[in-house]
Design a protein around this motif. Sequence first.
Motif, PDB file in Angstrom:
ATOM      1  N   ALA A  49      -4.471   8.253   6.922  1.00  0.00           N
ATOM      2  CA  ALA A  49      -4.064   6.963   6.348  1.00  0.00           C
ATOM      3  C   ALA A  49      -4.534   5.803   7.217  1.00  0.00           C
ATOM      4  CB  ALA A  49      -2.548   6.932   6.181  1.00  0.00           C
ATOM      5  N   GLU A  50      -4.486   6.003   8.532  1.00  0.00           N
ATOM      6  CA  GLU A  50      -4.966   4.960   9.433  1.00  0.00           C
ATOM      7  C   GLU A  50      -6.446   4.684   9.221  1.00  0.00           C
ATOM      8  OE1 GLU A  50      -5.299   4.095  14.259  1.00  0.00           O
ATOM      9  OE2 GLU A  50      -4.207   5.845  13.494  1.00  0.00           O
ATOM     10  N   ARG A  51      -7.231   5.756   9.062  1.00  0.00           N
ATOM     11  CA  ARG A  51      -8.662   5.570   8.824  1.00  0.00           C
ATOM     12  C   ARG A  51      -8.919   4.885   7.480  1.00  0.00           C
ATOM     13  NH1 ARG A  51      -8.978  10.868  11.222  1.00  0.00           N
ATOM     14  NH2 ARG A  51      -8.963  11.768   9.122  1.00  0.00           N
ATOM     15  N   GLN A  52      -8.095   5.203   6.484  1.00  0.00           N
ATOM     16  CA  GLN A  52      -8.255   4.559   5.178  1.00  0.00           C
ATOM     17  C   GLN A  52      -7.981   3.059   5.257  1.00  0.00           C
ATOM     18  OE1 GLN A  52      -5.499   6.895   2.890  1.00  0.00           O
ATOM     19  NE2 GLN A  52      -7.045   8.434   2.318  1.00  0.00           N
ATOM     20  N   ALA A  54      -8.257   1.202   7.956  1.00  0.00           N
ATOM     21  CA  ALA A  54      -9.370   0.613   8.702  1.00  0.00           C
ATOM     22  C   ALA A  54     -10.605   0.478   7.823  1.00  0.00           C
ATOM     23  CB  ALA A  54      -9.680   1.455   9.936  1.00  0.00           C
ATOM     24  N   LEU A  55     -10.848   1.463   6.935  1.00  0.00           N
ATOM     25  CA  LEU A  55     -11.991   1.396   6.027  1.00  0.00           C
ATOM     26  C   LEU A  55     -11.861   0.211   5.064  1.00  0.00           C
ATOM     27  CD1 LEU A  55     -14.600   2.636   4.897  1.00  0.00           C
ATOM     28  CD2 LEU A  55     -13.166   4.078   3.412  1.00  0.00           C
ATOM     29  N   LEU A  56     -10.646  -0.023   4.580  1.00  0.00           N
ATOM     30  CA  LEU A  56     -10.432  -1.153   3.675  1.00  0.00           C
ATOM     31  C   LEU A  56     -10.661  -2.479   4.399  1.00  0.00           C
ATOM     32  CD1 LEU A  56      -7.280   0.144   1.757  1.00  0.00           C
ATOM     33  CD2 LEU A  56      -9.579  -0.202   0.816  1.00  0.00           C
ATOM     34  N   PHE A  57     -10.178  -2.585   5.638  1.00  0.00           N
ATOM     35  CA  PHE A  57     -10.437  -3.809   6.414  1.00  0.00           C
ATOM     36  C   PHE A  57     -11.938  -3.954   6.698  1.00  0.00           C
ATOM     37  CE2 PHE A  57      -5.905  -3.611   8.321  1.00  0.00           C
ATOM     38  CZ  PHE A  57      -5.415  -4.256   7.203  1.00  0.00           C
ATOM     39  N   GLY A  58     -12.596  -2.829   6.984  1.00  0.00           N
ATOM     40  CA  GLY A  58     -14.043  -2.877   7.184  1.00  0.00           C
ATOM     41  C   GLY A  58     -14.774  -3.301   5.916  1.00  0.00           C
ATOM     42  N   THR A  59     -14.267  -2.871   4.742  1.00  0.00           N
ATOM     43  CA  THR A  59     -14.847  -3.304   3.471  1.00  0.00           C
ATOM     44  C   THR A  59     -14.760  -4.815   3.319  1.00  0.00           C
ATOM     45  OG1 THR A  59     -14.239  -1.192   2.447  1.00  0.00           O
ATOM     46  CG2 THR A  59     -14.708  -3.041   0.968  1.00  0.00           C
ATOM     47  N   SER A  60     -13.643  -5.380   3.781  1.00  0.00           N
ATOM     48  CA  SER A  60     -13.496  -6.840   3.739  1.00  0.00           C
ATOM     49  C   SER A  60     -14.560  -7.514   4.607  1.00  0.00           C
ATOM     50  CB  SER A  60     -12.097  -7.246   4.210  1.00  0.00           C
ATOM     51  OG  SER A  60     -11.972  -8.652   4.302  1.00  0.00           O
ATOM     52  N   VAL A  61     -14.803  -6.956   5.773  1.00  0.00           N
ATOM     53  CA  VAL A  61     -15.835  -7.510   6.660  1.00  0.00           C
ATOM     54  C   VAL A  61     -17.205  -7.440   5.989  1.00  0.00           C
ATOM     55  CG1 VAL A  61     -17.021  -7.214   8.857  1.00  0.00           C
ATOM     56  CG2 VAL A  61     -14.535  -6.971   8.745  1.00  0.00           C
ATOM     57  N   VAL A  62     -17.508  -6.315   5.368  1.00  0.00           N
ATOM     58  CA  VAL A  62     -18.797  -6.167   4.685  1.00  0.00           C
ATOM     59  C   VAL A  62     -18.919  -7.166   3.540  1.00  0.00           C
ATOM     60  CG1 VAL A  62     -20.213  -4.595   3.299  1.00  0.00           C
ATOM     61  CG2 VAL A  62     -19.039  -3.762   5.339  1.00  0.00           C
ATOM     62  N   ILE A 107      -3.674  -4.047   3.628  1.00  0.00           N
ATOM     63  CA  ILE A 107      -2.312  -4.343   4.088  1.00  0.00           C
ATOM     64  C   ILE A 107      -1.281  -3.598   3.241  1.00  0.00           C
ATOM     65  CG2 ILE A 107      -0.600  -6.192   4.248  1.00  0.00           C
ATOM     66  CD1 ILE A 107      -2.834  -8.065   5.098  1.00  0.00           C
ATOM     67  N   VAL A 108      -1.501  -3.539   1.928  1.00  0.00           N
ATOM     68  CA  VAL A 108      -0.565  -2.815   1.064  1.00  0.00           C
ATOM     69  C   VAL A 108      -0.541  -1.326   1.407  1.00  0.00           C
ATOM     70  CG1 VAL A 108      -0.138  -2.107  -1.320  1.00  0.00           C
ATOM     71  CG2 VAL A 108      -0.715  -4.485  -0.818  1.00  0.00           C
ATOM     72  N   HIS A 109      -1.704  -0.737   1.587  1.00  0.00           N
ATOM     73  CA  HIS A 109      -1.766   0.694   1.918  1.00  0.00           C
ATOM     74  C   HIS A 109      -1.156   0.959   3.291  1.00  0.00           C
ATOM     75  CE1 HIS A 109      -2.962   4.786   1.669  1.00  0.00           C
ATOM     76  NE2 HIS A 109      -3.910   4.712   2.608  1.00  0.00           N
ATOM     77  N   TRP A 110      -1.370   0.052   4.221  1.00  0.00           N
ATOM     78  CA  TRP A 110      -0.774   0.177   5.554  1.00  0.00           C
ATOM     79  C   TRP A 110       0.742   0.194   5.460  1.00  0.00           C
ATOM     80  CZ3 TRP A 110      -1.587  -4.140   9.795  1.00  0.00           C
ATOM     81  CH2 TRP A 110      -0.994  -3.735  11.003  1.00  0.00           C
ATOM     82  N   ALA A 111       1.281  -0.737   4.677  1.00  0.00           N
ATOM     83  CA  ALA A 111       2.737  -0.830   4.546  1.00  0.00           C
ATOM     84  C   ALA A 111       3.318   0.398   3.850  1.00  0.00           C
ATOM     85  CB  ALA A 111       3.107  -2.103   3.783  1.00  0.00           C
ATOM     86  N   LYS A 112       2.644   0.895   2.820  1.00  0.00           N
ATOM     87  CA  LYS A 112       3.203   2.000   2.043  1.00  0.00           C
ATOM     88  C   LYS A 112       3.041   3.350   2.742  1.00  0.00           C
ATOM     89  CE  LYS A 112       2.748   2.047  -2.399  1.00  0.00           C
ATOM     90  NZ  LYS A 112       4.129   1.759  -2.827  1.00  0.00           N
ATOM     91  N   ALA A 113       1.988   3.497   3.544  1.00  0.00           N
ATOM     92  CA  ALA A 113       1.711   4.819   4.112  1.00  0.00           C
ATOM     93  C   ALA A 113       2.159   4.966   5.554  1.00  0.00           C
ATOM     94  CB  ALA A 113       0.212   5.123   4.003  1.00  0.00           C
ATOM     95  N   LEU A 114       2.187   3.872   6.342  1.00  0.00           N
ATOM     96  CA  LEU A 114       2.412   4.013   7.780  1.00  0.00           C
ATOM     97  C   LEU A 114       3.637   3.255   8.298  1.00  0.00           C
ATOM     98  CD1 LEU A 114      -1.308   3.703   8.960  1.00  0.00           C
ATOM     99  CD2 LEU A 114       0.081   5.777   8.815  1.00  0.00           C
ATOM    100  N   MET A 115       3.961   2.120   7.714  1.00  0.00           N
ATOM    101  CA  MET A 115       5.114   1.374   8.221  1.00  0.00           C
ATOM    102  C   MET A 115       6.416   2.046   7.784  1.00  0.00           C
ATOM    103  SD  MET A 115       4.039  -2.601   7.695  1.00  0.00           S
ATOM    104  CE  MET A 115       2.466  -3.234   8.283  1.00  0.00           C
ATOM    105  N   PRO A 116       7.469   1.925   8.595  1.00  0.00           N
ATOM    106  CA  PRO A 116       8.759   2.523   8.214  1.00  0.00           C
ATOM    107  C   PRO A 116       9.234   1.995   6.866  1.00  0.00           C
ATOM    108  CG  PRO A 116       8.793   1.831  10.514  1.00  0.00           C
ATOM    109  CD  PRO A 116       7.523   1.298   9.924  1.00  0.00           C
ATOM    110  N   ASP A 117       9.764   2.918   6.023  1.00  0.00           N
ATOM    111  CA  ASP A 117      10.191   2.520   4.683  1.00  0.00           C
ATOM    112  C   ASP A 117      11.665   2.807   4.420  1.00  0.00           C
ATOM    113  OD1 ASP A 117       9.990   5.270   4.696  1.00  0.00           O
ATOM    114  OD2 ASP A 117       9.244   5.396   2.640  1.00  0.00           O
ATOM    115  N   HIS A 118      12.426   3.089   5.492  1.00  0.00           N
ATOM    116  CA  HIS A 118      13.836   3.391   5.290  1.00  0.00           C
ATOM    117  C   HIS A 118      14.628   2.104   5.036  1.00  0.00           C
ATOM    118  CE1 HIS A 118      13.128   2.670   9.590  1.00  0.00           C
ATOM    119  NE2 HIS A 118      14.304   2.070   9.572  1.00  0.00           N
ATOM    120  N   GLU A 119      15.633   2.210   4.191  1.00  0.00           N
ATOM    121  CA  GLU A 119      16.483   1.062   3.875  1.00  0.00           C
ATOM    122  C   GLU A 119      17.564   0.906   4.937  1.00  0.00           C
ATOM    123  OE1 GLU A 119      17.858   0.713  -0.139  1.00  0.00           O
ATOM    124  OE2 GLU A 119      16.263   2.014  -0.884  1.00  0.00           O
TER     125      GLU A 119
END
Length: 357
Positions: A49-52, A54-62, A107-119
Amino acid sequence: MGNHSDGSPNHSGTVATAGQNEVEKFQDPGIPPHRLRLADTDPRAAKKAERQVALLFGTSVVGTLIFLVSYFAIDLGNDSSIATIRLQNALLGIGTAFAMLGIGTGIVHWAKALMPDHEVSEERHAIRTEEDRQAAVRIVDDIVEETGIKRRPLIRNTLLGAVALAPLPALAIFGDLGPRPDFALAHTLWAPAPDGKLKRLARDPDGTPIKAADVTIGSAFHVIPEGLNELSEGKLNEKAKSVVLLMRLDPNELHPSPGRESWAYNGIVAYSKICTHVGCPVALYEQQTHHLLCPCHQSTFDLTQQCKVIFGPASRPLPQLPIAVDAEGYLVATSDFHEPVGPSYWEREQHVLNNNA
């Protein structure tokens, strides 16, 4: 049964009464059980998920680089073909789309896959100044810690690169909007030549000069400065701010203000074609009412009152071009406009004073 023996509706149970079967307190259902994601339990899934991200952020750079390369590398000169223009527009659109979508989806994928999601449920406490400040600092620190940005340098570095480059397309577009209005709109080609020769009024688009005898009452001409068509570069820009509407009325219907009595010739008047609202071309003339209409937002100007605004969002009259007739009977501009043409801008009033000085 004694209370129901009278058979009345209030005692027989057929009519509900206030408070009947009332629940004393709403039961808090609590927070639902937390369901762990695959990235929470499998380090390999988290790394993926981290690589994904980073790939999306790299896509923005491209995407940003595609925009910049197409913007600066593809030269649109006066002889550019339609295919070249379409190619650049397509690349600019694709680059902008990838630049914005890369950051957003990353940012959306980062939040959904890696950031804590507990209420979390917390009691509200009374606000105390210093304690509240410290609590806010702790909250910010917790947020930074939960994002994992300190532990994930790949995401951090690609995000910083994407965010740093993302504003560049906007800056490039803003820088290409044109010269400052105080330089571009304050002066036009109607100004007399350095040798004092006055510019003749010519028909648009063929550029043939107009004689006063050609302008009959009720007629209207779209006018450009003589010689405009011979310009090798900057022709469209100069035409955009120099175009004029020429009309002839009964001289008795005109009401010039003091100092403008000589700006017309036998009822022939000339006014800027650029609407003072947002710069659309004022192209409609109603000869019965002597009204000029801007088709964009319906600003209406009264020709008999020096193009005073009588309807619509425009806030200023159309600038008038002073005209006269030369020795051969051709209409000429005796000077440039005495005020900047087109929409308002911050320094406009100062240029009005300078032009009238």
